[in-house]
Design a protein around this motif. Structure first.
Motif, PDB file in Angstrom:
ATOM      1  N   PRO A  60      22.004 -43.107  13.800  1.00 53.95           N
ATOM      2  CA  PRO A  60      22.611 -42.220  14.813  1.00 53.95           C
ATOM      3  C   PRO A  60      22.704 -40.759  14.402  1.00 53.95           C
ATOM      4  O   PRO A  60      22.626 -39.885  15.259  1.00 53.95           O
ATOM      5  CB  PRO A  60      24.012 -42.833  15.000  1.00 53.95           C
ATOM      6  CG  PRO A  60      23.838 -44.284  14.667  1.00 53.95           C
ATOM      7  CD  PRO A  60      22.831 -44.321  13.573  1.00 53.95           C
ATOM      8  N   THR A  61      22.862 -40.456  13.133  1.00 57.65           N
ATOM      9  CA  THR A  61      23.059 -39.056  12.718  1.00 57.65           C
ATOM     10  C   THR A  61      21.785 -38.409  12.191  1.00 57.65           C
ATOM     11  O   THR A  61      21.839 -37.374  11.519  1.00 57.65           O
ATOM     12  CB  THR A  61      24.155 -38.978  11.642  1.00 57.65           C
ATOM     13  OG1 THR A  61      23.786 -39.812  10.532  1.00 57.65           O
ATOM     14  CG2 THR A  61      25.493 -39.434  12.209  1.00 57.65           C
ATOM     15  N   TRP A  62      20.619 -39.005  12.502  1.00 59.12           N
ATOM     16  CA  TRP A  62      19.351 -38.480  12.016  1.00 59.12           C
ATOM     17  C   TRP A  62      18.406 -38.203  13.184  1.00 59.12           C
ATOM     18  O   TRP A  62      18.592 -38.714  14.288  1.00 59.12           O
ATOM     19  CB  TRP A  62      18.689 -39.469  11.060  1.00 59.12           C
ATOM     20  CG  TRP A  62      19.370 -39.560   9.723  1.00 59.12           C
ATOM     21  CD1 TRP A  62      20.582 -40.122   9.453  1.00 59.12           C
ATOM     22  CD2 TRP A  62      18.870 -39.069   8.480  1.00 59.12           C
ATOM     23  NE1 TRP A  62      20.879 -40.013   8.122  1.00 59.12           N
ATOM     24  CE2 TRP A  62      19.846 -39.375   7.485  1.00 59.12           C
ATOM     25  CE3 TRP A  62      17.710 -38.412   8.099  1.00 59.12           C
ATOM     26  CZ2 TRP A  62      19.676 -39.039   6.148  1.00 59.12           C
ATOM     27  CZ3 TRP A  62      17.540 -38.082   6.758  1.00 59.12           C
ATOM     28  CH2 TRP A  62      18.521 -38.379   5.795  1.00 59.12           C
ATOM     29  N   SER A  63      17.389 -37.402  12.917  1.00 61.09           N
ATOM     30  CA  SER A  63      16.328 -37.153  13.894  1.00 61.09           C
ATOM     31  C   SER A  63      14.986 -37.223  13.177  1.00 61.09           C
ATOM     32  O   SER A  63      14.914 -37.139  11.944  1.00 61.09           O
ATOM     33  CB  SER A  63      16.497 -35.777  14.559  1.00 61.09           C
ATOM     34  OG  SER A  63      16.374 -34.738  13.598  1.00 61.09           O
ATOM     35  N   ALA A  64      13.916 -37.380  13.936  1.00 60.71           N
ATOM     36  CA  ALA A  64      12.572 -37.478  13.363  1.00 60.71           C
ATOM     37  C   ALA A  64      11.619 -36.590  14.149  1.00 60.71           C
ATOM     38  O   ALA A  64      11.733 -36.466  15.367  1.00 60.71           O
ATOM     39  CB  ALA A  64      12.089 -38.925  13.390  1.00 60.71           C
ATOM     40  N   ARG A  65      10.669 -35.965  13.432  1.00 62.25           N
ATOM     41  CA  ARG A  65       9.624 -35.176  14.079  1.00 62.25           C
ATOM     42  C   ARG A  65       8.288 -35.452  13.390  1.00 62.25           C
ATOM     43  O   ARG A  65       8.245 -35.857  12.226  1.00 62.25           O
ATOM     44  CB  ARG A  65       9.932 -33.684  14.030  1.00 62.25           C
ATOM     45  CG  ARG A  65       9.998 -33.089  12.633  1.00 62.25           C
ATOM     46  CD  ARG A  65      10.214 -31.584  12.649  1.00 62.25           C
ATOM     47  NE  ARG A  65      10.395 -31.065  11.290  1.00 62.25           N
ATOM     48  CZ  ARG A  65       9.387 -30.757  10.471  1.00 62.25           C
ATOM     49  NH1 ARG A  65       8.130 -30.907  10.896  1.00 62.25           N
ATOM     50  NH2 ARG A  65       9.620 -30.298   9.257  1.00 62.25           N
ATOM     51  N   THR A  66       7.217 -35.233  14.095  1.00 61.55           N
ATOM     52  CA  THR A  66       5.884 -35.477  13.553  1.00 61.55           C
ATOM     53  C   THR A  66       5.272 -34.174  13.048  1.00 61.55           C
ATOM     54  O   THR A  66       5.610 -33.092  13.522  1.00 61.55           O
ATOM     55  CB  THR A  66       4.972 -36.068  14.633  1.00 61.55           C
ATOM     56  OG1 THR A  66       4.903 -35.157  15.739  1.00 61.55           O
ATOM     57  CG2 THR A  66       5.509 -37.392  15.133  1.00 61.55           C
ATOM     58  N   ASP A  67       4.352 -34.283  12.065  1.00 63.13           N
ATOM     59  CA  ASP A  67       3.610 -33.097  11.641  1.00 63.13           C
ATOM     60  C   ASP A  67       2.111 -33.348  11.804  1.00 63.13           C
ATOM     61  O   ASP A  67       1.679 -34.442  12.175  1.00 63.13           O
ATOM     62  CB  ASP A  67       3.975 -32.678  10.213  1.00 63.13           C
ATOM     63  CG  ASP A  67       3.389 -33.609   9.138  1.00 63.13           C
ATOM     64  OD1 ASP A  67       2.660 -34.559   9.478  1.00 63.13           O
ATOM     65  OD2 ASP A  67       3.670 -33.370   7.947  1.00 63.13           O
ATOM     66  N   LYS A  68       1.298 -32.344  11.505  1.00 62.58           N
ATOM     67  CA  LYS A  68      -0.129 -32.426  11.797  1.00 62.58           C
ATOM     68  C   LYS A  68      -0.881 -33.394  10.888  1.00 62.58           C
ATOM     69  O   LYS A  68      -2.037 -33.733  11.152  1.00 62.58           O
ATOM     70  CB  LYS A  68      -0.762 -31.040  11.713  1.00 62.58           C
ATOM     71  CG  LYS A  68      -0.685 -30.375  10.345  1.00 62.58           C
ATOM     72  CD  LYS A  68      -1.291 -28.979  10.388  1.00 62.58           C
ATOM     73  CE  LYS A  68      -1.178 -28.271   9.039  1.00 62.58           C
ATOM     74  NZ  LYS A  68      -1.774 -26.902   9.090  1.00 62.58           N
ATOM     75  N   TYR A  69      -0.236 -33.826   9.796  1.00 64.86           N
ATOM     76  CA  TYR A  69      -0.895 -34.769   8.885  1.00 64.86           C
ATOM     77  C   TYR A  69      -0.533 -36.219   9.196  1.00 64.86           C
ATOM     78  O   TYR A  69      -0.971 -37.134   8.504  1.00 64.86           O
ATOM     79  CB  TYR A  69      -0.511 -34.445   7.442  1.00 64.86           C
ATOM     80  CG  TYR A  69      -0.928 -33.063   7.019  1.00 64.86           C
ATOM     81  CD1 TYR A  69      -2.264 -32.767   6.741  1.00 64.86           C
ATOM     82  CD2 TYR A  69       0.004 -32.029   6.930  1.00 64.86           C
ATOM     83  CE1 TYR A  69      -2.648 -31.486   6.368  1.00 64.86           C
ATOM     84  CE2 TYR A  69      -0.376 -30.748   6.556  1.00 64.86           C
ATOM     85  CZ  TYR A  69      -1.702 -30.484   6.282  1.00 64.86           C
ATOM     86  OH  TYR A  69      -2.086 -29.216   5.923  1.00 64.86           O
ATOM     87  N   GLY A  70       0.281 -36.410  10.243  1.00 67.28           N
ATOM     88  CA  GLY A  70       0.682 -37.756  10.618  1.00 67.28           C
ATOM     89  C   GLY A  70       1.974 -38.216   9.994  1.00 67.28           C
ATOM     90  O   GLY A  70       2.390 -39.364  10.186  1.00 67.28           O
ATOM     91  N   ASN A  71       2.632 -37.343   9.216  1.00 67.65           N
ATOM     92  CA  ASN A  71       3.927 -37.701   8.636  1.00 67.65           C
ATOM     93  C   ASN A  71       5.023 -37.675   9.694  1.00 67.65           C
ATOM     94  O   ASN A  71       4.963 -36.892  10.649  1.00 67.65           O
ATOM     95  CB  ASN A  71       4.317 -36.724   7.524  1.00 67.65           C
ATOM     96  CG  ASN A  71       3.363 -36.745   6.357  1.00 67.65           C
ATOM     97  OD1 ASN A  71       3.162 -37.779   5.731  1.00 67.65           O
ATOM     98  ND2 ASN A  71       2.766 -35.596   6.049  1.00 67.65           N
ATOM     99  N   LEU A  72       6.040 -38.505   9.491  1.00 72.57           N
ATOM    100  CA  LEU A  72       7.291 -38.382  10.227  1.00 72.57           C
ATOM    101  C   LEU A  72       8.300 -37.741   9.279  1.00 72.57           C
ATOM    102  O   LEU A  72       8.551 -38.265   8.187  1.00 72.57           O
ATOM    103  CB  LEU A  72       7.808 -39.748  10.670  1.00 72.57           C
ATOM    104  CG  LEU A  72       7.368 -40.281  12.031  1.00 72.57           C
ATOM    105  CD1 LEU A  72       7.942 -41.676  12.245  1.00 72.57           C
ATOM    106  CD2 LEU A  72       7.796 -39.368  13.160  1.00 72.57           C
ATOM    107  N   ILE A  73       8.860 -36.607   9.674  1.00 76.46           N
ATOM    108  CA  ILE A  73       9.864 -35.928   8.866  1.00 76.46           C
ATOM    109  C   ILE A  73      11.231 -36.242   9.472  1.00 76.46           C
ATOM    110  O   ILE A  73      11.544 -35.805  10.579  1.00 76.46           O
ATOM    111  CB  ILE A  73       9.632 -34.405   8.834  1.00 76.46           C
ATOM    112  CG1 ILE A  73       8.172 -34.089   8.498  1.00 76.46           C
ATOM    113  CG2 ILE A  73      10.587 -33.754   7.848  1.00 76.46           C
ATOM    114  CD1 ILE A  73       7.724 -34.559   7.134  1.00 76.46           C
TER     115      ILE A  73
END
Length: 684
Positions: A665-678
């Motif tokens: 609940p207290t986290w978020s995720a985003r994608t980058d151009k190399y396919g990683n989820l940050i």
């Protein structure tokens, strides 16, 4: 031929990543591991990825392989049929071990010695003696030695380690014993300490030799079988095996010295994590590799993995050059069980690949970590692209029974199991950080392995880490890492010399001899001479200290410059390691010279993702249990559909082939151009 196949065999699944060198296309699959014969799972993986890629065996140009087979054999205490030959008078070598008690002498009243790898009645003596220079003081009594061997065989011993006093300085007696055993008992596995670890300290050398011969039946046999099958499918292509030091060698070389494979699978994951973290712009990382049987953790500073010449696998010391990886017996297949004091435990007992967790419907009847995650709604109804249907209802019944023991609901006890598993992982990470003076909060956590992303954010919360990286295809990252590793061999020579009385010419001559051996053997491994790099190291200490630190010499530095660098840099390494030094106060002592020979590999190109302006919508919703909040309706996303730079707020689960990413609940995720989820901890 254009296809390179990398295969990582874990305790539960075998992971495969194939890369087409011409097109850059990657093909990722999983197949169940086959612990009784890992070569079967390996070859199933080859066939499966070839079918997916639409190619044939003749299209394969190289096969790379990493495995946790050796590690799992130790973690699961497969010590049967193991014997030891030692110098006459030293039969109690491993019984005495070292005088130190873990956690200090205040723990001496409570500490119980771990099970010995070899019980005393299976330790036998060989009359004969060498001095510390390797010169013979007493001739080897071959008849008496073979009487000892005969006695071991009569008691069911199938694997014999030979560790004679001072054999690091002279190997004649050990070599003769090895030859005699091979002549009389050709089916018995033998390891000689002078080959496994030509280094002083008899106890550590004996333990490393015993680990080597213990895993030899598992490793050498299946590597030979796999090698024959690979030749039948693809011809005489390179079949390379990952070693603990982060490099690969031919499978025949690895089979002769399988202790170098002890952290084979985890090493591939660390290298893959470093490669992708470098691209993503993170130089300091912690790695969290959660497999089916165990979890492996390591520290990487300035994109350089920590190295060590000694490690502990559970309670047992192992000395061989390796990435500094800590292993704990907790993974997706780890069993939840109750000890004699009614305490709930998680691991190191494991369901393995067979029968596996209850929810796999393969005959497992004991609750595991994977079953707990399924009961809490953190896993989909099917894994591995729909190939493995999960029986969540039966798993919930098992947790209902377990919960009754503690007057708890199934989800409460399942959440407790995940919390215990998380605590075990946190303990492992603290061994490579806080216990060594490193603050984990200054690092990003890279999670991979089939179950890594299930625990990553919870582990990060414990450590005050605010950034988690989930690489593309995290369940297969250890296999991907094989594509970015070099050919490596390590060489060592014990040479105890004090700085004040040392002969620089003698030190340089020994280093040069090790380098010549490394260059010659790497060329024999198929490395072009111009691609061979030689790196020098030294184990050093202040006179009077009992243990050494590893000092590295800049590549290309030789002669007097290398020796001056060695003496001066030691003080800096000692200060960084222990927080103090005695320069200008205490003489320095060289103990071992080391050389690492490296054959540089070609790194695969990664296809970058492009932003088409779209945002992926949730594929569905699902009830998920969160400790302290209860059941919550959460969005579920398909990772392959997420757009570049798309941000997803927790609580949610992001699913993909081979892995599941839990965003609390207290986290978020985003994608980058190399396919990683940050994944990032939300402010406030």
């Amino acid at each position: 031929m254009s296809l390179r196949i990398a295969i990582d065999t874990g305790g539960t699944f075998t992971d495969i990543v194939a890369i087409n060198d011409k097109t850059g296309d990657q093909h990722v699959v999983k197949t169940p591991s086959t612990p009784s014969d890992p070569s079967v799972g390996l070859l199933n993986g080859v066939d499966k990825v070839l079918e997916l890629a639409g190619m044939q065996g003749e299209d394969v140009m190289q096969l790379l392989h990493g495995s946790t087979t050796a590690t799992n054999a130790v973690l699961e205490h497969k010590f049967e049929g193991l014997g030891l030959i030692v110098t006459k008078g030293f039969r109690h070598l491993i019984e005495i071990a070292r005088q130190s008690v873990p956690d200090g002498y205040g723990n001496s009243l409570f500490w119980v010695k771990p099970p010995r790898l070899v019980p005393l009645h299976l330790v036998r003596e060989a009359p004969g003696r060498l001095d510390h220079t390797g010169a013979e003081l007493e001739e080897l009594d071959e008849a008496a030695t073979m009487e000892s061997v005969d006695a071991l065989i009569e008691q069911g011993v199938k694997c014999i380690g030979v560790c004679l006093l001072h054999s690091y300085a002279g190997n004649a007696h050990e070599e003769r014993i090895g030859k005699l055993i091979a002549e009389r008992y050709p089916d018995v596995f033998v390891s000689l300490s002078s080959r496994v670890l030509p280094e002083y300290r008899e106890y550590e050398r004996a333990m490393t030799t015993l680990i080597d011969v213990m895993v030899k039946p598992y490793c050498k046999t299946y590597l030979n079988r796999a090698g024959e099958a690979v030749r039948a499918r693809a011809g005489d292509i390179p079949f390379l095996i990952m070693q603990s030091n982060g490099g690969v060698v031919k499978h025949e070389t690895a089979g002769e010295k399988p202790v170098t494979m002890l952290l084979s699978g985890p090493a591939g994951g660390v290298l893959g994590a470093i490669h992708l973290s470098r691209l993503a712009g993170y130089n300091n990382i912690l790695t969290l590799d959660v497999g089916g049987t165990s979890t492996d953790m390591s520290l990487v500073t300035d994109l350089k993995p920590a190295m060590t010449s000694q490690s502990m696998i559970e309670h047992y010391p192992v000395k061989t050059p390796m990435l500094d990886i800590v292993t704990v017996g907790t993974g997706g297949g780890s069993l939840a069980w109750i000890d004699d004091y009614q305490n709930l435990k998680v691991g190191p007992r494991s369901s393995g690949a067979v029968p596996g967790p209850i929810c796999y419907s393969r005959g497992g009847d004991k609750p595991t970590v994977t079953d707990a995650a399924a009961v809490l709604g953190r896993l989909p109804k099917a894994l591995v692209g729909g190939e493995l249907q999960l029986d969540i209802e039966t798993a919930a019944k098992a947790y209902d029974v377990l919960g009754e023991r503690y007057n708890m609901s199934p989800e409460e006890v399942a959440a407790g199991v995940l919390e215990i598993a998380t605590a075990n992982m946190v303990h492992g990470i603290r061994q490579v950080t806080t216990t060594r003076g490193k603050d984990p909060s200054g690092y990003a956590l890279v999670s991979f392995g089939g179950a890594g992303a299930l625990f990553a954010c919870d582990v990060a919360e414990f450590l005050d880490v605010t950034t988690v990286i989930s690489p593309p295809n995290p369940g297969n990252l250890s296999a991907y890492g094989l594509h970015v590793c070099d050919v490596k061999q390590d060489y060592i020579r014990t040479l105890v010399r004090q700085q004040s009385t040392s002969d620089s010419a003698e030190i340089e001559a020994n280093w040069a001899e090790l380098e010549a051996t490394g260059r010659r053997e790497l060329i024999a491994e198929g490395v072009e001479e111009e691609r061979v790099q030689l790196v020098r190291f030294a184990d050093m200490r202040y006179v009077g200290e009992g243990h050494e630190v590893l000092v590295s010499i800049p590549e290309g530095t030789t002669g007097d410059a290398a020796i001056e660098q060695m003496w001066s840099e030691f003080h800096n390494v000692h200060f960084e390691t222990f927080g103090f030094d005695y320069r200008d106060e205490q003489d320095v002592e060289l103990v071992n010279l080391r050389v690492q020979a490296v054959g540089e590999a070609n790194r695969p190109e990664i296809k970058l993702r492009e932003n088409d302006g779209t945002q992926a919508a949730p594929t569905t919703t699902r009830q998920i249990y969160w400790a302290g909040q209860g059941w919550t309706e959460c969005n579920i996303y398909d990772r392959t559909e997420l757009a570049l730079d798309q941000v997803v707020q927790g609580p949610t689960v992001i699913e993909e082939y081979g892995s599941t990413v839990v965003v609390p609940p207290t986290w978020s995720a985003r994608t980058d151009k190399y396919g990683n989820l940050i994944l990032e901890k939300n402010n406030g």
